[in-house]
Design an enzyme around this catalytic site. Structure first.
Site, short mmCIF file in Angstrom:
data_model
loop_
_atom_site.label_atom_id
_atom_site.label_comp_id
_atom_site.label_asym_id
_atom_site.label_seq_id
_atom_site.Cartn_x
_atom_site.Cartn_y
_atom_site.Cartn_z
N LYS A 22 0.83 -1.21 0.00
CA LYS A 22 0.00 0.00 0.00
C LYS A 22 0.86 1.26 0.00
O LYS A 22 0.62 2.18 -0.78
CB LYS A 22 -0.91 -0.01 1.24
CG LYS A 22 -1.59 1.31 1.49
CD LYS A 22 -2.40 1.31 2.76
CE LYS A 22 -1.62 1.61 4.01
NZ LYS A 22 -1.31 3.02 4.28
N ASN A 23 1.85 1.30 0.87
CA ASN A 23 2.62 2.54 1.01
C ASN A 23 3.48 2.83 -0.21
O ASN A 23 3.74 4.00 -0.53
CB ASN A 23 3.46 2.53 2.29
CG ASN A 23 2.58 2.71 3.53
OD1 ASN A 23 1.41 3.06 3.41
ND2 ASN A 23 3.14 2.44 4.70
N ARG A 93 -4.05 10.76 4.31
CA ARG A 93 -2.98 11.74 4.46
C ARG A 93 -2.01 11.70 3.29
O ARG A 93 -1.49 12.73 2.88
CB ARG A 93 -2.18 11.44 5.73
CG ARG A 93 -2.86 11.75 7.01
CD ARG A 93 -1.95 11.38 8.14
NE ARG A 93 -0.57 11.79 7.87
CZ ARG A 93 -0.09 12.98 8.08
NH1 ARG A 93 -0.83 13.89 8.65
NH2 ARG A 93 1.16 13.28 7.77
N CYS A 117 -3.29 12.63 13.13
CA CYS A 117 -4.12 11.47 12.94
C CYS A 117 -4.08 10.65 14.20
O CYS A 117 -3.46 11.05 15.18
CB CYS A 117 -3.69 10.67 11.72
SG CYS A 117 -2.18 9.81 11.99
N ARG A 122 1.42 14.61 12.92
CA ARG A 122 2.17 14.19 11.74
C ARG A 122 2.61 15.43 10.96
O ARG A 122 2.03 15.78 9.94
CB ARG A 122 1.32 13.30 10.83
CG ARG A 122 0.66 12.09 11.49
CD ARG A 122 1.55 10.89 11.60
NE ARG A 122 1.91 10.27 10.34
CZ ARG A 122 1.30 9.23 9.79
NH1 ARG A 122 0.23 8.71 10.37
NH2 ARG A 122 1.73 8.70 8.67
N PRO A 123 3.66 16.11 11.42
CA PRO A 123 4.09 17.32 10.73
C PRO A 123 4.61 17.01 9.32
O PRO A 123 5.04 15.88 9.06
CB PRO A 123 5.22 17.85 11.61
CG PRO A 123 5.74 16.66 12.34
CD PRO A 123 4.56 15.73 12.53
N ILE A 124 4.57 18.01 8.43
CA ILE A 124 5.20 17.80 7.11
C ILE A 124 6.21 18.91 6.82
O ILE A 124 6.47 19.25 5.67
CB ILE A 124 4.17 17.65 5.97
CG1 ILE A 124 3.30 18.89 5.84
CG2 ILE A 124 3.30 16.43 6.14
CD1 ILE A 124 2.68 18.96 4.44
N ASP A 125 6.77 19.46 7.91
CA ASP A 125 7.74 20.54 7.75
C ASP A 125 8.93 20.14 6.87
O ASP A 125 9.44 20.95 6.09
CB ASP A 125 8.24 21.01 9.13
CG ASP A 125 8.76 19.85 9.97
OD1 ASP A 125 8.04 18.84 10.11
OD2 ASP A 125 9.91 19.93 10.46
N ASP A 305 5.03 0.30 12.04
CA ASP A 305 3.77 -0.27 11.55
C ASP A 305 3.58 -1.73 11.97
O ASP A 305 2.53 -2.32 11.73
CB ASP A 305 3.70 -0.18 10.01
CG ASP A 305 3.42 1.24 9.54
OD1 ASP A 305 3.19 2.12 10.39
OD2 ASP A 305 3.43 1.47 8.31
N ILE A 327 8.85 6.35 16.95
CA ILE A 327 8.52 7.12 15.74
C ILE A 327 7.28 8.01 15.94
O ILE A 327 7.29 9.19 15.63
CB ILE A 327 8.29 6.19 14.52
CG1 ILE A 327 9.40 5.15 14.38
CG2 ILE A 327 8.10 7.01 13.24
CD1 ILE A 327 10.73 5.64 13.88
N ARG A 397 -8.57 0.17 5.31
CA ARG A 397 -7.69 1.12 4.64
C ARG A 397 -6.46 0.43 4.06
O ARG A 397 -5.90 0.91 3.08
CB ARG A 397 -7.20 2.18 5.64
CG ARG A 397 -8.18 3.26 5.97
CD ARG A 397 -7.52 4.29 6.86
NE ARG A 397 -6.16 4.52 6.40
CZ ARG A 397 -5.14 4.90 7.18
NH1 ARG A 397 -5.33 5.12 8.45
NH2 ARG A 397 -3.94 5.08 6.68
#
Ligand code: UD1
Length: 430
Positions: A22-23, A93, A117, A122-125, A305, A327, A397
Site C-alpha cells: 500500500k505505502n 494523508r 491522525c 504528523r508534521p510535514i515541515d 507499523d 517514531i 484502509r
C-alpha cells in the site's frame, strides 16, 4: 457500522498470498501523474487508501482505467487542476504525495494541509523544507499548502529526521528539477526504493535509493512505463505474527524475505521457527513464546507499523517485555483494548511494559487505527471465546480481503453489519 466477529482459539494453519505494498502504491500512483504518457501499474492492492487516492487523482483530471482488480492504466495528459480537495486528504494523508508530483511536473500544487491522525501529530515541515530548497515558494492559505516555482533547481538537502514521506515527496519534485539534487539522511524503506525504481522506469535519474543519500539528476520529461509494485511487508508481517500468536503454522507467500528481516529476527527471538524461501516465509509456533524487548526505528530497524502486532503477541508470551515506540507518540491506544481482553500491560510515555498471560479472553474491542486494528484481530483470534472488533473501516484502509485470507487459514471470522448477522455467526459456530 461494520464489525468483525471472531471466535478465537484456533491455530492459523495454511498458506496466504500477500498483495502489493500500500505505502509503495501511494507514492507510485502520485508519481504516475508526472508523465503525459499512459502508465500501467500492476500488483496494486485493492484497499481503501488506494481507491481514495485514485478518486483524488480522477478529480484533477487523471484518467484511471482499472483494467483488473490489481492493475490500472493511468493517463494524466489532461490534468487541468493542480488543486486537490480537502475531502480526499481528510480520508488519506498520503495524498500529500500529490504536492511533490504536481510541483515537479507543473511547478504548482495546491493541496490541503493534512491534520494529525490517530497515531499522533504528523508534521510535514521536512517536505516543505525540501520543496523550498528546490526553489519553490511555499505558503499556507485557507488550510491549503500552495507550492509554486518558475522553475525548480537542484539542491543539497539534509533531512533533520528520517522521514519516508519527505524522502519520497522531495525525490519526486527533484526528478523534474533543473540540475542535481542530493538528499541526505533519507529514509531507506523498501517503498522508497520502489518509488525511485518506478520513477527511473519513466526516465528519471535517481541513484542511491535504499541508502541514506539519494542523488537525483533532474530530467525535462518522463515517459510511459509498465510497473509492478513490491509485496506489502506490513501485510506479510501481520500474518507472520498472527501465526505466532495463535500457535499456528503459516506459509506467507509472495513476499521479499529480505524486507521482513526485522520481523523475522523478533519472531526467532521469541521462540518461533521461521523458514525462508525465495519468495515466501513459513512461521511455525509450536510452543509457548517468550518475552523480548523491541524498539521501533526507521528501516532496517523494527517498523513502527508492526509495533501493535508484536505487542499483542508479547501479551501472550512468557515473561515481561518492553516495547518502545520511537517514531509516533500515540501508538499505544490499543493497549487499553488489549487490557480489556485480560492482557497485563502498562504504558509509560513511549514505552509499554507487557507481562505475558497464558490466555486472553474474548471481549468487544475497538480498532483505534489501521495497524492496531489488525493487531486486535490477531488478539481476538488467539483469545478464548467470541470477540467483536469495531471500527474496522481503519483495517480496510490497508488490508485487502483480510477476513477472507484469515478464513483461508482456518480462522472463524466474519464481517457483520447487524445484530442479526452476529446471531447467524453464533448459530453457525455452536
Ligand atoms: C510512512 C508510512 C507509515 C509509517 C511511517 C514510518 C506511508 C504512506 N506511510 O508515514 O505507514 O508508519 O512512514 O515508517 O508510507 N516527521 C517530521 N516532519 C516531517 C515528516 C515527518 O517531524 O516533515 C517525523 C514524524 O512525526 C515521525 C517521523 O518523522 O516522527 C517519521 O515519519 P515519516 O517517516 O515521515 O512517516 P510518514 O511518511 O508520514
Amino acid at each position: 457500522m461494520e464489525q468483525y466477529i471472531i471466535r478465537g482459539g484456533n491455530p492459523l494453519v495454511g498458506e496466504v498470498e500477500i498483495g502489493g505494498a500500500k505505502n509503495a502504491a501511494l507514492g507510485i500512483l502520485a508519481a504516475a501523474i508526472m508523465t503525459d504518457d499512459t502508465v500501467l501499474i500492476e500488483n496494486l492492492p485493492d484497499v481503501r487508501d488506494i481507491n481514495v487516492l485514485l478518486e483524488a487523482m480522477e478529480s484533477i483530471g487523471v484518467k484511471v482505467d482499472r483494467i483488473s482488480r490489481h492493475a490500472a492504466l493511468l493517463n494524466s495528459e489532461h490534468v487541468g487542476e493542480v488543486s486537490v480537495e480537502y475531502e480526499y486528504i481528510k480520508k488519506i494523508r498520503a495524498s500529500y504525495y500529490l504536492i511533490g508530483a504536481l510541483l515537479g511536473k507543473y511547478k504548482k500544487a495546491e493541496v490541503p494541509l493534512p491534520g494529525g491522525c490517530n497515531i499522533g501529530s504528523r508534521p510535514i515541515d521536512l517536505h516543505l523544507k525540501g520543496f523550498k530548497a528546490l526553489g519553490a515558494k511555499v505558503s499556507i492559505r485557507n488550510g491549503f499548502i500552495i507550492a509554486q516555482a518558475d522553475h525548480l533547481h537542484g539542491s543539497h538537502i539534509f533531512l533533520d529526521t528520517v522521514s519516508v514521506g519527505a524522502t519520497i515527496n522531495i525525490m519526486m519534485a527533484a526528478s523534474m528539477a533543473d540540475g542535481y539534487t542530493i538528499i541526505e539522511n533519507c529514509a531507506r524503506e523498501p517503498h522508497v526504493v520502489d518509488v525511485a525504481n518506478f520513477l527511473n522506469s519513466m526516465g528519471a535519474n535517481i541513484k542511491g535509493a535504499g541508502t541514506d543519500v539519494i542523488r537525483i539528476r533532474g530530467v525535462q520529461k518522463l515517459h510511459k512505463t509498465e510497473y509492478s509494485i513490491i509485496p506489502d511487508q506490513i501485510e506479510a508481517g501481520t500474518f507472520m505474527f498472527a501465526a505466532a500468536a495463535t500457535k499456528g503454522d503459516v506459509m506467507v507467500k509472495n513476499v521479499i524475505p529480505k524486507h521482513l528481516e526485522a520481523t523475522t529476527a523478533k519472531l526467532l527471538e521469541i521462540g518461533c521457527e521461521v523458514e525462508e524461501f525465495d519468495s515466501a516465509v513459513r512461521v511455525v509456533a509450536s510452543k509457548r513464546l517468550h518475552s523480548t524487548n523491541v524498539k521501533t526505528l526507521p528501516y532496517p530497524g523494527y517498523p513502527t507499523d508492526m509495533q501493535p502486532q508484536i505487542g499483542v503477541t508479547l501479551a501472550l508470551a512468557q515473561g515481561t517485555s518492553i516495547v518502545t515506540e520511537s517514531i509516533f507518540e500515540n501508538r499505544f491506544k490499543y493497549m487499553d483494548e488489549l487490557a480489556r481482553m485480560g492482557a497485563v500491560v502498562r504504558v509509560e510515555g513511549n514505552t509499554a511494559i507487557i507481562t505475558g498471560v497464558e490466555k486472553l479472553s474474548a471481549a468487544r474491542v475497538c480498532a483505534p487505527d489501521l495497524r492496531a486494528g489488525a493487531a486486535l484481530v490477531i488478539a481476538a483470534l488467539a483469545a478464548e471465546g467470541v470477540s467483536t472488533v469495531d471500527d474496522i473501516i481503519y483495517i480496510q484502509r490497508g488490508y485487502e480481503c483480510f477476513e477472507e485470507k484469515l478464513r483461508g487459514l482456518g480462522a472463524e471470522i466474519e464481517r457483520i453489519n447487524s445484530e442479526k448477522e452476529a446471531q447467524k455467526f453464533l448459530l453457525r459456530i455452536v
